[in-house]
Every structure is written in structure tokens, then in C-alpha cells.
Write a protein that holds these residues in place. Structure first.
Motif, PDB file in Angstrom:
ATOM      1  N   SER A   1      62.440  59.399  27.698  1.00 38.39           N
ATOM      2  CA  SER A   1      63.033  58.303  26.949  1.00 38.39           C
ATOM      3  C   SER A   1      64.307  58.760  26.251  1.00 38.39           C
ATOM      4  N   ASP A   2      65.109  57.788  25.801  1.00 40.88           N
ATOM      5  CA  ASP A   2      66.416  58.136  25.218  1.00 40.88           C
ATOM      6  C   ASP A   2      66.296  58.967  23.964  1.00 40.88           C
ATOM      7  N   VAL A   3      65.315  58.630  23.146  1.00 42.96           N
ATOM      8  CA  VAL A   3      65.147  59.378  21.909  1.00 42.96           C
ATOM      9  C   VAL A   3      63.700  59.858  21.839  1.00 42.96           C
ATOM     10  N   PRO A   4      63.458  60.948  21.124  1.00 44.01           N
ATOM     11  CA  PRO A   4      62.071  61.386  20.988  1.00 44.01           C
ATOM     12  C   PRO A   4      61.290  60.432  20.092  1.00 44.01           C
ATOM     13  N   PHE A   5      59.989  60.512  20.209  1.00 46.49           N
ATOM     14  CA  PHE A   5      59.133  59.591  19.473  1.00 46.49           C
ATOM     15  C   PHE A   5      59.245  59.830  17.975  1.00 46.49           C
ATOM     16  N   VAL A   6      59.132  61.090  17.589  1.00 51.83           N
ATOM     17  CA  VAL A   6      59.244  61.416  16.170  1.00 51.83           C
ATOM     18  C   VAL A   6      60.616  61.992  15.903  1.00 51.83           C
ATOM     19  N   ARG A   7      61.384  61.342  15.079  1.00 52.86           N
ATOM     20  CA  ARG A   7      62.745  61.816  14.841  1.00 52.86           C
ATOM     21  C   ARG A   7      62.871  62.595  13.551  1.00 52.86           C
ATOM     22  N   ASN A   8      62.166  62.150  12.544  1.00 51.59           N
ATOM     23  CA  ASN A   8      62.312  62.846  11.253  1.00 51.59           C
ATOM     24  C   ASN A   8      61.218  63.895  11.163  1.00 51.59           C
ATOM     25  N   LEU A   9      61.608  65.142  11.459  1.00 48.59           N
ATOM     26  CA  LEU A   9      60.607  66.204  11.497  1.00 48.59           C
ATOM     27  C   LEU A   9      60.405  66.780  10.111  1.00 48.59           C
ATOM     28  N   ASN A  10      59.133  67.027   9.796  1.00 44.55           N
ATOM     29  CA  ASN A  10      58.909  67.756   8.548  1.00 44.55           C
ATOM     30  C   ASN A  10      59.056  69.248   8.839  1.00 44.55           C
ATOM     31  N   SER A  11      58.922  70.082   7.816  1.00 46.76           N
ATOM     32  CA  SER A  11      59.289  71.500   7.987  1.00 46.76           C
ATOM     33  C   SER A  11      58.389  72.184   8.997  1.00 46.76           C
ATOM     34  N   GLU A  12      57.101  71.779   9.012  1.00 45.11           N
ATOM     35  CA  GLU A  12      56.154  72.384   9.968  1.00 45.11           C
ATOM     36  C   GLU A  12      56.609  72.124  11.397  1.00 45.11           C
ATOM     37  N   GLN A  13      56.986  70.866  11.622  1.00 43.94           N
ATOM     38  CA  GLN A  13      57.403  70.493  12.963  1.00 43.94           C
ATOM     39  C   GLN A  13      58.708  71.170  13.331  1.00 43.94           C
ATOM     40  N   ARG A  14      59.547  71.339  12.337  1.00 41.29           N
ATOM     41  CA  ARG A  14      60.815  72.003  12.628  1.00 41.29           C
ATOM     42  C   ARG A  14      60.580  73.448  13.020  1.00 41.29           C
ATOM     43  N   GLN A  15      59.606  74.073  12.359  1.00 38.80           N
ATOM     44  CA  GLN A  15      59.273  75.458  12.711  1.00 38.80           C
ATOM     45  C   GLN A  15      58.789  75.534  14.151  1.00 38.80           C
ATOM     46  N   LEU A  16      57.985  74.547  14.515  1.00 38.08           N
ATOM     47  CA  LEU A  16      57.461  74.526  15.874  1.00 38.08           C
ATOM     48  C   LEU A  16      58.592  74.396  16.880  1.00 38.08           C
ATOM     49  N   LYS A  17      59.547  73.565  16.538  1.00 38.95           N
ATOM     50  CA  LYS A  17      60.700  73.387  17.422  1.00 38.95           C
ATOM     51  C   LYS A  17      61.481  74.687  17.565  1.00 38.95           C
ATOM     52  N   GLU A  18      61.536  75.443  16.490  1.00 36.84           N
ATOM     53  CA  GLU A  18      62.224  76.744  16.569  1.00 36.84           C
ATOM     54  C   GLU A  18      61.475  77.664  17.511  1.00 36.84           C
TER      55      GLU A  18
ATOM     56  N   LYS B   1      51.499  73.345  22.165  1.00 32.29           N
ATOM     57  CA  LYS B   1      52.116  72.632  23.287  1.00 32.29           C
ATOM     58  C   LYS B   1      51.805  71.147  23.212  1.00 32.29           C
ATOM     59  N   ILE B   2      50.545  70.836  22.878  1.00 38.36           N
ATOM     60  CA  ILE B   2      50.179  69.425  22.758  1.00 38.36           C
ATOM     61  C   ILE B   2      50.977  68.778  21.634  1.00 38.36           C
ATOM     62  N   ALA B   3      51.125  69.519  20.527  1.00 37.83           N
ATOM     63  CA  ALA B   3      51.872  68.966  19.393  1.00 37.83           C
ATOM     64  C   ALA B   3      53.320  68.696  19.787  1.00 37.83           C
ATOM     65  N   LEU B   4      53.907  69.629  20.547  1.00 37.30           N
ATOM     66  CA  LEU B   4      55.294  69.442  20.975  1.00 37.30           C
ATOM     67  C   LEU B   4      55.412  68.207  21.861  1.00 37.30           C
ATOM     68  N   TYR B   5      54.437  68.051  22.744  1.00 41.60           N
ATOM     69  CA  TYR B   5      54.470  66.880  23.619  1.00 41.60           C
ATOM     70  C   TYR B   5      54.407  65.607  22.803  1.00 41.60           C
ATOM     71  N   ARG B   6      53.506  65.596  21.827  1.00 36.87           N
ATOM     72  CA  ARG B   6      53.297  64.377  21.036  1.00 36.87           C
ATOM     73  C   ARG B   6      54.475  64.076  20.120  1.00 36.87           C
ATOM     74  N   LEU B   7      55.260  65.118  19.814  1.00 38.33           N
ATOM     75  CA  LEU B   7      56.452  64.850  19.011  1.00 38.33           C
ATOM     76  C   LEU B   7      57.453  64.028  19.797  1.00 38.33           C
ATOM     77  N   THR B   8      57.543  64.361  21.090  1.00 39.61           N
ATOM     78  CA  THR B   8      58.550  63.688  21.904  1.00 39.61           C
ATOM     79  C   THR B   8      58.037  62.409  22.538  1.00 39.61           C
ATOM     80  N   HIS B   9      56.735  62.347  22.818  1.00 34.88           N
ATOM     81  CA  HIS B   9      56.195  61.195  23.519  1.00 34.88           C
ATOM     82  C   HIS B   9      55.009  60.642  22.771  1.00 34.88           C
ATOM     83  N   GLU B  10      54.958  59.328  22.712  1.00 33.31           N
ATOM     84  CA  GLU B  10      53.844  58.696  21.996  1.00 33.31           C
ATOM     85  C   GLU B  10      52.585  58.690  22.850  1.00 33.31           C
ATOM     86  N   LEU B  11      52.729  58.229  24.104  1.00 33.40           N
ATOM     87  CA  LEU B  11      51.558  58.083  24.964  1.00 33.40           C
ATOM     88  C   LEU B  11      51.723  58.918  26.216  1.00 33.40           C
ATOM     89  N   THR B  12      50.617  59.480  26.687  1.00 28.28           N
ATOM     90  CA  THR B  12      50.670  60.153  27.981  1.00 28.28           C
ATOM     91  C   THR B  12      50.565  59.102  29.082  1.00 28.28           C
TER      92      THR B  12
END
Lengths: 141, 175
Positions: free
Chosen positions: B54-71, B85-96
């Protein structure tokens, strides 16, 4: 400018090492051109897409556009195209997209349940090297 | 006039409040509840089978925990745990994809509703039959019909291909 004249290109299997039932559809390459010239062959199609994803500095938009377009075609992409796409995801540090691509091709195969395991089998070295888990391994199906 | 307008405004804010964004919901999702979802000129997230990325990820405003994961995602993926890995997927996509394909049981509700209303209409018709309609005309009673039939036979109604044709005048019975 990509031409949207693509018609049905049945999925062409190759023989697998494990001797799956060889359902070989004849490769009827039917990609027409509005400006004349012979239709593009399967190999040319694959090569074009592999080159697209192999671009070293591919950006996220190009990855998305390429992937969405590829899924729009009436075919399941060859493993070598998918490998190039997965490596592009790695360059973009995007694991979620890599997993999404695997899900999408599984969905694309529709009722032909043997295609996805074949693809995973072919992609296994790449998946292991890059550390991509399939959705099944993560229990997301 | 003024009171009705005030009432309307009160009603509007009270009615629309649950549908509009609240800050707590926004923090949780970061996609759905922002004003973006009402603005079609801005790229939207969507769950579509034919558009895997999709054009934009599902979760756009990441909290610090999520930002660490992205790093951590920038490093080798072999070092990520399954949950990450599941968390990363769910950040970008709402539904499988299987979740997208999953149907709902809405059809049961719809069918049930249809039958309820059909049944209700049936009740109405039945009640009407009992309490509204009067008696059936006497010309439909059994004895009248008997006499009527006998008369039709005597008159030889449709003797060629119709009614009286089927009566055997010799044996005095139906053929």
C-alpha cells in the motif's frame, strides 16, 4: 511507458528436482505492442522485471509500483523475479514488504496449490540468506 | 428558533463524537483515526488483494519501542525474533491475506431478517383471513358444485374437447 496490452500468459512450469507432476502449459507469449514488432517472449519479460528490481538504488515507491503492477498481471511471477524483489526489499530495509510479496504470490496462484510450495522451494536459499520467514512459519495464515 | 439550533448543535456533537478521533485511539492506530482518512487527496492505507504494497504503512506514528524495532530492521533479519517479525509486518499492514479473504457471517443475519419479515407478513395475511374476510360465497359449497356439475353434463358443455367429453354418457361415469 509500459504497455498494458498483456493477455493471458499461462504459468510455465519447469521440472522440479522432486519430480512434481509436470503440468506444462505451452508458453504462449502474448504480449502485444501497439507499435508493431513481435510479441515479447517469456524470457524477455522475466529479464525485464529482474532488471527492474535489481536496480541498486531502487526506492520504496518503485518497489511498490513494480510489485503492484506485477501482481496485476495474469500470471504468477517466476522465482527469479521474486528473488530480485526480495533483495530489493532487503536494500530498503523492509521485511514487512518481503513477507507481503510472498503472501501475494500465494494468493495469486489461486486454486493451483502446488505453485506456492514450488516457489518457496526455489526461493529457499534466498530466504535463508536474508532471514525472511514465510508467513506460514510465523503462523500468519 | 434559537433553542432548536442549539439543540441541533448539541445533538451533532453528541452524536458524532464517537465517530470522530479521540487522542487515545489515534495513538493506538495512527492510521484510521487521523483526519487523513477523510481526506482523499492524501495517500491512504488500504487492504487490497490486488495491491500488496500500500502507499503508506498502516501505523505511521511510531512510538519509541516501534522506532527501535525499525532500527533493528536495518540490520540482518536473521537476528530478529518471530515476534519482532510479526510486529514489523503488523506495523506496515493491517490485515494479512487470509484475514482479508475471510468472509463474515453477515449472510446469516440477512437471511434471518428476511425470514422474520416474511413470517411476519404471513402472520398478517393469516390474521386477515380469519378476521377480515367474510364467508365464501354459497355457490362454492359442495352441494351447489354437485348440482352445477350435473347441470353442465346435461347441457353437454364443451362436448368435443372439454368438459362433457370426459363424461361417459353410456356408463354414466367419468372416463
Amino acid at each position: 511507458m509500459r504497455n498494458w496490452g498483456g493477455r493471458v500468459v499461462p504459468f510455465n512450469w519447469r521440472h522440479t528436482v522432486y519430480g512434481y507432476v509436470q503440468i506444462c502449459y505451452t508458453p504462449l507469449a502474448q504480449r502485444c505492442y501497439s507499435h508493431g514488432g513481435k510479441p515479447e517472449s517469456d524470457e524477455e519479460f522475466d529479464a525485464r522485471w529482474v532488471t527492474y528490481f535489481n536496480k541498486a538504488d531502487i526506492d520504496a515507491w518503485e518497489l511498490r509500483k513494480g510489485m503492484n503492477t506485477l501482481i496485476g498481471y495474469d500470471l504468477v511471477p517466476e522465482p527469479k523475479i521474486l528473488e530480485a524483489a526480495l533483495r530489493a526489499c532487503r536494500r530498503l530495509n523492509d521485511l514487512a514488504s518481503a513477507m507481503r510479496i510472498l503472501e501475494a504470490v500465494k494468493d495469486k496462484s489461486g486454486p493451483h496449490k502446488k505453485i506456492y510450495p514450488y516457489l518457496i522451494q526455489e526461493l529457499r536459499p534466498t530466504l535463508d540468506e536474508l532471514g525472511i520467514s514465510t508467513p506460514e512459519e510465523l503462523g500468519m495464515d | 428558533m434559537l433553542t432548536s439550533r442549539a439543540l441541533l448543535r448539541g445533538l451533532k456533537s453528541g452524536f458524532w463524537r464517537p465517530l470522530s478521533s479521540t487522542s487515545s485511539v489515534q495513538a493506538a492506530h495512527g492510521k484510521d483515526m487521523s483526519p487523513d482518512v477523510l481526506d482523499p487527496s492524501v495517500p491512504q492505507y488500504n487492504n487490497r488483494l490486488d495491491t500488496p504494497l500500500s502507499d503508506v504503512p498502516f501505523v505511521r506514528n511510531l512510538n519509541s519501542e516501534q522506532r527501535q524495532l525499525k532500527e533493528k530492521e536495518k540490520g540482518p533479519w536473521t537476528k530478529l525474533t518471530k515476534e519482532e517479525k510479526i510486529a514489523l509486518y503488523r506495523l506496515t499492514h493491517e490485515l494479512t491475506y487470509p484475514e482479508m479473504r475471510r468472509g463474515s457471517s453477515e449472510w446469516k443475519t440477512v437471511l434471518g431478517g428476511v425470514f422474520i419479515f416474511l413470517g411476519f407478513s404471513g402472520m398478517l395475511v393469516w390474521w386477515q383471513r380469519i378476521f377480515v374476510f367474510g364467508e365464501v360465497p354459497h355457490t362454492l359449497s359442495d352441494e351447489w358444485v354437485e348440482k352445477q356439475t350435473q347441470r353442465m353434463i346435461d347441457m353437454r358443455v364443451n362436448p368435443v374437447g372439454g368438459f362433457a367429453y370426459h363424461w361417459d354418457y353410456v356408463k354414466k361415469q367419468w372416463k
